[in-house]
Design an enzyme around this catalytic site. Structure first.
Site, PDB file in Angstrom:
ATOM      1  N   ASP A 197       0.836  -1.194   0.000  1.00  0.00           N
ATOM      2  CA  ASP A 197       0.000   0.000   0.000  1.00  0.00           C
ATOM      3  C   ASP A 197       0.876   1.252   0.000  1.00  0.00           C
ATOM      4  O   ASP A 197       1.578   1.530   0.969  1.00  0.00           O
ATOM      5  CB  ASP A 197      -0.903  -0.016   1.241  1.00  0.00           C
ATOM      6  N   ASP A 229      -2.191   6.819  -4.992  1.00  0.00           N
ATOM      7  CA  ASP A 229      -2.422   5.820  -3.951  1.00  0.00           C
ATOM      8  C   ASP A 229      -2.825   4.488  -4.548  1.00  0.00           C
ATOM      9  O   ASP A 229      -3.914   4.351  -5.106  1.00  0.00           O
ATOM     10  CB  ASP A 229      -3.514   6.327  -3.000  1.00  0.00           C
TER      11      ASP A 229
END
Length: 508
Positions: A205, A395
């Site tokens: 992530d 992201d």
């Protein structure tokens, strides 16, 4: 009255989930500085939820995540529930809701939200009991496709196989296979931890900065243990040391808390002895569910964002001289292409994956630790939308693109056939050919129309209207966008901690 009560009960259960391979353990070995390439792979997920409801779940999740990233107040539970209520009534109506409620057997709201939580996995899909026979058939199918065995060399857990697929055989040195959760929702790698080393499937992530796996005494916030996952502690690792410090991390979907520990970890054979990270003693159902395929999460933003106040693995690898630079690079593949050629690279950029003539590097303008780049322009079919002065948080943990409402409307005004759905989302033709592109430092990066046409409004009419992967939200700043995989599947994406820069290039 009974129908209204059923509706409230169902919505509470659906909303609660929003709060939305593995190889033989490699021995620890010391290596000279090098870069590590881990191929990514995609997976398709079967969902028992209407695409419009699924879209709203992603929108709610992204808006909560953006609020946390920008330090602003999150939307309230009531606001999120209202948005879901409108979606569900729109696509299913009261009769459909009543039928769904009765079929699912959702317990009454006042009987406890945790009981509702346990009926959903982290993507909002109702959790079903999986039989041993089904698990065996999945294992056989995966083996037939060249899949790996379980997390420590044994058979895959049958509760974890439905939402992942296995990586292609790596084609470069110092590589490990990576898997992808669901429809490009998450990107996972096998990392070894402990002594003797055990395989843990870890979600990668770029929008957070903490590494954690489940603790041996982990408890689910929904009650009971933390599911069919791999855990770490003194019983499984002789090198495990508890620092007696605690941590807590809250994500766009779910949260974990636990102890900060030290233990040996290995990423593609590159060993970090006594690395500091977390073991979760408490996990929300989003992570503890049997249907959640990964065992933990590795945040790859900057360590200034870390709730554990500790360096990220890439920073530690660079400090130890195991990789030449504190760089992480992503090549995210697209499910529809069926190439399974995605990669995450530690320590360098893999020049075989992009056109070097298109490589641009820009400063990271975020001061908190996220990766945020200034945007030159956004165009539709080559026509400038006039949206200048915008910045984009890049992201990998977000599926959609979330823009301020006026910006999202401006872009869709130039897409032929696009319409607002009146709830912050938009529809576009499923056979969309219009090209939306983002420009960074003079380089144009086009978004494949298939990524804009997110999913059919009517599942039985795939050639009609589709929900748009570009949505609106007013949680960030007036000029701040949250840009997830809708865009990132269309560019090579690289971050550099030491230089505090972001790089992008066109894929080959």
């Amino acid at each position: 009255m009974q129908l209204s009560h059923c509706l409230s009960t169902l919505l509470a259960g659906v909303l609660l989930m929003l709060s939305t391979q593995v190889v033989e353990a490699a021995p620890f070995v010391e290596r000279q500085p090098n870069f590590v390439t881990l191929p990514l792979k995609r997976v398709e997920m079967t969902r028992d939820v209407h695409p419009q409801i699924y879209l709203q779940q992603h929108m709610n999740r992204a808006n909560r995540r953006l609020a946390r990233m920008t330090g602003r107040d999150e939307p309230t539970r009531r606001e999120l529930q209202d948005k879901l209520e409108r979606r569900i009534l729109e696509v299913e109506g009261p009769e459909g809701l009543e039928k769904r409620f009765n079929r699912m057997g959702v317990p009454r709201y006042l009987e406890g939200e945790s009981r509702l939580e346990k009926r959903y996995n982290r993507l909002g899909v109702p959790i079903r009991h999986k039989t041993a026979a089904k698990g065996a058939s999945l294992l056989a199918a995966n083996k037939g496709k060249g899949g790996k065995s379980g997390k420590s060399g044994g058979p895959l857990d049958d509760t974890n196989t439905a939402d992942i697929t296995f990586a292609n055989t790596p084609s470069t040195d110092n590589t490990l296979g990576l898997d992808i959760e669901a429809q490009d929702v998450g990107y996972m790698a096998v990392v070894q931890m402990g002594t003797p080393p055990q395989d843990f499937l870890i979600l990668m992530d770029s929008g957070s900065a903490d590494l954690w796996v489940g603790s041996e005494n982990c408890q689910s916030q929904g009650g009971g243990g933390c599911g069919n996952h791999k855990f770490l502690g003194t019983q499984s690792s002789s090198s495990f040391v508890d620092t007696q410090k605690t941590f807590k991390v809250t994500y766009g979907t779910g949260q974990v808390s636990g102890d900060i520990v030290q233990d040996d970890i290995s990423i593609a054979g590159l060993t970090l002895n006594a690395h500091t990270f977390g073991v979760a003693t408490s996990e929300s159902v989003d992570f503890s569910s049997d249907d959640t395929p990964f065992d933990g999460l590795m945040g790859l933003a900057q360590s200034s964002l870390s709730e554990q106040d500790t360096p990220t693995p890439i920073e530690s690898l660079a400090s130890a001289g195991l990789v030449p630079d504190s760089i992480v690079s992503y090549k995210i593949s697209r499910l529809a292409d069926n190439k399974n050629d995605g990669e995450i690279t530690f320590g360098a950029l893999d020049t075989t994956k992009f056109d070097p003539n298109t490589l641009v590097t820009v400063p990271n303008v975020n001061t908190q630790g996220f990766w945020e780049a200034a945007l030159d322009a956004a165009t539709v079919n080559g026509v400038d939308t006039g949206l200048t002065g915008r910045t984009t948080i890049l992201d990998t943990g977000t599926t959609l693109m979330v823009l301020p409402a006026s910006d999202a409307q401006t872009i869709h005004n130039q897409i032929q056939g696009a319409q607002s759905d009146g709830q912050g989302g938009f529809t576009v033709p499923c056979n969309l050919t219009d090209s939306v592109a983002l420009t960074y430092n003079g380089q144009v990066f086009a978004i494949d129309p298939r990524d804009i046409a997110f999913s059919p409004v009517d599942p039985n009419n795939p050639s009609g209207d589709c929900t748009s992967g570009i949505t609106s939200g007013n949680i960030g700043g007036a000029t701040e966008w949250l840009v997830g995989d809708v865009f990132l599947k269309n560019a090579y994406f690289s971050t550099d901690v030491s230089k505090n820069t972001v790089s992008l290039a066109t894929l080959v």
